[in-house]
Design an enzyme around this catalytic site. Structure first.
Site, PDB file in Angstrom:
ATOM      1  N   LYS A   1     -43.472  26.408 -18.626  1.00  0.00           N
ATOM      2  CA  LYS A   1     -44.934  26.359 -18.653  1.00  0.00           C
ATOM      3  C   LYS A   1     -45.298  25.401 -19.780  1.00  0.00           C
ATOM      4  O   LYS A   1     -44.879  25.616 -20.930  1.00  0.00           O
ATOM      5  CB  LYS A   1     -45.536  27.742 -18.929  1.00  0.00           C
TER       6      LYS A   1
ATOM      7  N   ASP B   1     -41.151  39.265 -10.955  1.00  0.00           N
ATOM      8  CA  ASP B   1     -41.495  38.958 -12.360  1.00  0.00           C
ATOM      9  C   ASP B   1     -41.976  40.244 -13.028  1.00  0.00           C
ATOM     10  O   ASP B   1     -42.941  40.858 -12.566  1.00  0.00           O
ATOM     11  CB  ASP B   1     -42.603  37.885 -12.395  1.00  0.00           C
TER      12      ASP B   1
ATOM     13  N   GLY C   1     -47.051  29.162 -13.731  1.00  0.00           N
ATOM     14  CA  GLY C   1     -48.503  29.012 -13.679  1.00  0.00           C
ATOM     15  C   GLY C   1     -49.171  30.015 -14.594  1.00  0.00           C
ATOM     16  O   GLY C   1     -48.582  31.034 -14.948  1.00  0.00           O
TER      17      GLY C   1
ATOM     18  N   LYS D   1     -43.272  35.242  -5.075  1.00  0.00           N
ATOM     19  CA  LYS D   1     -42.963  36.003  -6.294  1.00  0.00           C
ATOM     20  C   LYS D   1     -43.872  37.214  -6.325  1.00  0.00           C
ATOM     21  O   LYS D   1     -45.070  37.091  -6.075  1.00  0.00           O
ATOM     22  CB  LYS D   1     -43.192  35.089  -7.500  1.00  0.00           C
TER      23      LYS D   1
ATOM     24  N   LYS E   1     -45.002  40.683  -8.657  1.00  0.00           N
ATOM     25  CA  LYS E   1     -44.959  41.301  -9.983  1.00  0.00           C
ATOM     26  C   LYS E   1     -44.393  42.708  -9.845  1.00  0.00           C
ATOM     27  O   LYS E   1     -44.727  43.419  -8.885  1.00  0.00           O
ATOM     28  CB  LYS E   1     -46.374  41.356 -10.572  1.00  0.00           C
TER      29      LYS E   1
ATOM     30  N   SER F   1     -47.549  33.497  -6.542  1.00  0.00           N
ATOM     31  CA  SER F   1     -47.298  34.684  -7.362  1.00  0.00           C
ATOM     32  C   SER F   1     -48.298  35.767  -6.959  1.00  0.00           C
ATOM     33  O   SER F   1     -49.506  35.558  -7.049  1.00  0.00           O
ATOM     34  CB  SER F   1     -47.467  34.315  -8.840  1.00  0.00           C
TER      35      SER F   1
ATOM     36  N   GLU G   1     -37.607  37.451 -13.201  1.00  0.00           N
ATOM     37  CA  GLU G   1     -38.220  36.731 -14.319  1.00  0.00           C
ATOM     38  C   GLU G   1     -38.579  37.703 -15.446  1.00  0.00           C
ATOM     39  O   GLU G   1     -39.204  38.732 -15.205  1.00  0.00           O
ATOM     40  CB  GLU G   1     -39.475  36.027 -13.781  1.00  0.00           C
TER      41      GLU G   1
ATOM     42  N   ASP H   1     -39.184  33.345 -19.101  1.00  0.00           N
ATOM     43  CA  ASP H   1     -40.540  32.793 -19.199  1.00  0.00           C
ATOM     44  C   ASP H   1     -41.001  32.975 -20.657  1.00  0.00           C
ATOM     45  O   ASP H   1     -40.803  32.081 -21.499  1.00  0.00           O
ATOM     46  CB  ASP H   1     -41.449  33.531 -18.179  1.00  0.00           C
TER      47      ASP H   1
HETATM   48  O1  LIG Z   1     -50.453  31.773  -9.980  1.00  0.00           O
HETATM   49  C1  LIG Z   1     -50.137  31.562 -11.151  1.00  0.00           C
HETATM   50  O2  LIG Z   1     -50.747  30.751 -11.881  1.00  0.00           O
HETATM   51  C2  LIG Z   1     -48.970  32.312 -11.740  1.00  0.00           C
HETATM   52  C3  LIG Z   1     -49.392  33.667 -12.146  1.00  0.00           C
HETATM   53  C4  LIG Z   1     -48.400  34.348 -13.053  1.00  0.00           C
HETATM   54  O3  LIG Z   1     -47.390  34.782 -12.573  1.00  0.00           O
HETATM   55  C5  LIG Z   1     -48.812  34.534 -14.440  1.00  0.00           C
HETATM   56  C6  LIG Z   1     -50.168  34.466 -14.699  1.00  0.00           C
HETATM   57  C7  LIG Z   1     -50.672  34.693 -15.964  1.00  0.00           C
HETATM   58  C8  LIG Z   1     -49.801  34.975 -16.983  1.00  0.00           C
HETATM   59  C9  LIG Z   1     -48.424  35.031 -16.744  1.00  0.00           C
HETATM   60  C10 LIG Z   1     -47.923  34.786 -15.482  1.00  0.00           C
HETATM   61  C11 LIG Z   1     -46.420  34.760 -15.352  1.00  0.00           C
HETATM   62  O4  LIG Z   1     -45.811  33.888 -14.739  1.00  0.00           O
HETATM   63  O5  LIG Z   1     -45.782  35.592 -15.974  1.00  0.00           O
HETATM   64 MG   LIG Z   2     -43.754  35.094 -15.744  1.00  0.00          MG
END
Ligand SMILES: O=C(O)CCC(=O)c1ccccc1C(=O)O
Ligand SMILES: [Mg+2]
Length: 369
Positions: free
Chosen positions: A263, A189, A291, A162, A164, A136, A214, A239
């Site tokens: 999660k 995401d 994650g 992924k 953001k 991510s 996402e 999510d």
């Molecule tokens: O590398 C990772 O742990 C995923 C990071 C990530 O996308 C995330 C990290 C912190 C809070 C929300 C998210 C998410 O998936 O939205």
């Molecule tokens: Mg997410």
């Protein structure tokens, strides 16, 4: 399982790089580490994924500590627990507070697996010896910088990228990535950065063959997501909106999504995560493990649940070295060509390093059973 005591520790760890999403920028990771020690001298471990600010969800390090200390730990001490599934039952009348519940429940799962002498993955019904993982990537200062990071991680072998997105950092950015990497498994995401008003902008992503988008809209919504999914070719993955197997059932019924991000912390623990996995498998809805920038112990829990068969898509469980100069477990989580080899030692399968944990602990407290 006979509990002797529980230790809560507030740890703070510096991230190697800042992580920026539509929610803000994280420089450090604050979290509660749970250790549950049995009368036989075995320790079960888990991390809470609640962060210092209530930005991703309502829970924080402080609210978790309060709920664990004043409600959940006394419930655990009330009477013996034979199987970790009973923890979910024991906590059921306490509303919400999924991450707090999950951290205690996860430590009980680790303890249970260690008492049985089996890996946590096996205790959960997992079958995979290796799992595929993706990465991510946060919002960057420039598209050039993002392209360099995509390239670096594709070269490392991560199976899915992924990125953001948020208004102003979306269609043009994705177009550039696709121009340079036409064939990678790519997804976006939004962490709820959009509303239905942005339908045109979100539909403009349809031409880029994304695996999914996402959580495009509100963190607590499944109704507008159903309206949106009906208008998008790109599958929606939920999510933030999903806290339970009932939430998933309702989202499926409404057509709010085609993929679920599981999660463990967001759904209240491994027992609920398994139920969601099973329901999705029954309805051919693929799942993957999200994650929360976990340190090694949380990462180990993510690896264990990902061994269940319907975790079809690569998760966000990248290598320890992606986040930390030094992780709190031995060995660290390593990724080779986008693949993690699942540990075979009992419980989480990685050894918590007490010295490194102590160095990163701001505050700790013992609770005697
Ligand atoms: O590398 C990772 O742990 C995923 C990071 C990530 O996308 C995330 C990290 C912190 C809070 C929300 C998210 C998410 O998936 O939205
Ligand atoms: Mg997410």
């Amino acid at each position: 399982m006979e509990i002797k005591h529980i230790v809560l520790r507030h740890l703070k760890m510096k991230l190697l790089q800042p992580f920026t999403t539509s929610l803000g920028t994280e420089l450090d990771k604050d979290f509660i580490l749970v250790e549950i020690k049995s009368k036989q001298g075995i320790s079960g471990w888990a991390e809470s994924v609640a962060s210092i600010n209530p930005l991703y969800k309502e829970e924080t390090v402080k609210t978790n500590w309060h709920v664990m200390e004043d409600f959940l730990i006394p419930l655990l001490f009330q009477k013996a627990i034979e199987h970790p599934d009973e923890v979910t039952e024991r906590f059921k009348h306490i509303r919400g507070n999924y991450m707090a519940k999950s951290a205690l429940e996860g430590a009980m799962w680790d303890l249970y697996a260690k008492e049985q002498g089996i890996p946590l993955a096996k205790a959960l019904g997992g079958i995979k010896e290796k799992i595929d993982v993706g990465i991510s990537i946060g919002i960057q200062d420039s598209v050039g910088q993002l392209l360099r990071l995509v390239d670096e991680n594709v070269t490392k072998g991560y199976k899915r990228i992924k990125v953001k997105i948020q208004p102003g950092w979306d269609v043009d950015v994705i177009r550039e990535i696709r121009r340079h990497f036409p064939n990678i498994q790519l997804m976006a995401d939004a962490n709820s950065a959009y509303t239905l008003q942005d339908l045109e902008q979100l539909a403009a992503l349809d031409e880029f063959n994304l695996m999914m988008i996402e959580q495009p809209i509100a963190h607590d919504d499944i109704i507008d997501h159903a309206v949106l999914q009906a208008r998008l070719k790109t599958p929606i993955c939920l999510d933030e909106s999903i806290h339970s197997v009932d939430d998933v059932r309702k989202a499926m019924q409404l057509g709010s999504c085609k993929v679920i991000n599981i999660k463990i912390g967001r759904v209240g623990g491994l027992t609920e995560a398994k139920k969601i996995h099973d329901l999705c498998a029954e309805h051919q809805i693929p799942v993957w493990c999200g994650g929360m920038l976990e340190a090694g112990i949380g990462r180990a829990h993510n690896i264990a649940i990902t061994t269940l068969p319907n975790f079809i898509m690569p998760g966000d469980t990248a290598a320890s070295s992606h986040y930390w100069s030094e992780d709190i477990i031995d060995p660290e989580v390593t990724v080779e060509n986008g693949v993690i080899t699942v540990p075979t030692a009992p419980g989480i399968g990685y050894e918590p390093n007490r010295e490194r944990i102590a160095e990163r602990t701001l505050y700790s407290k013992y609770y005697q059973a």
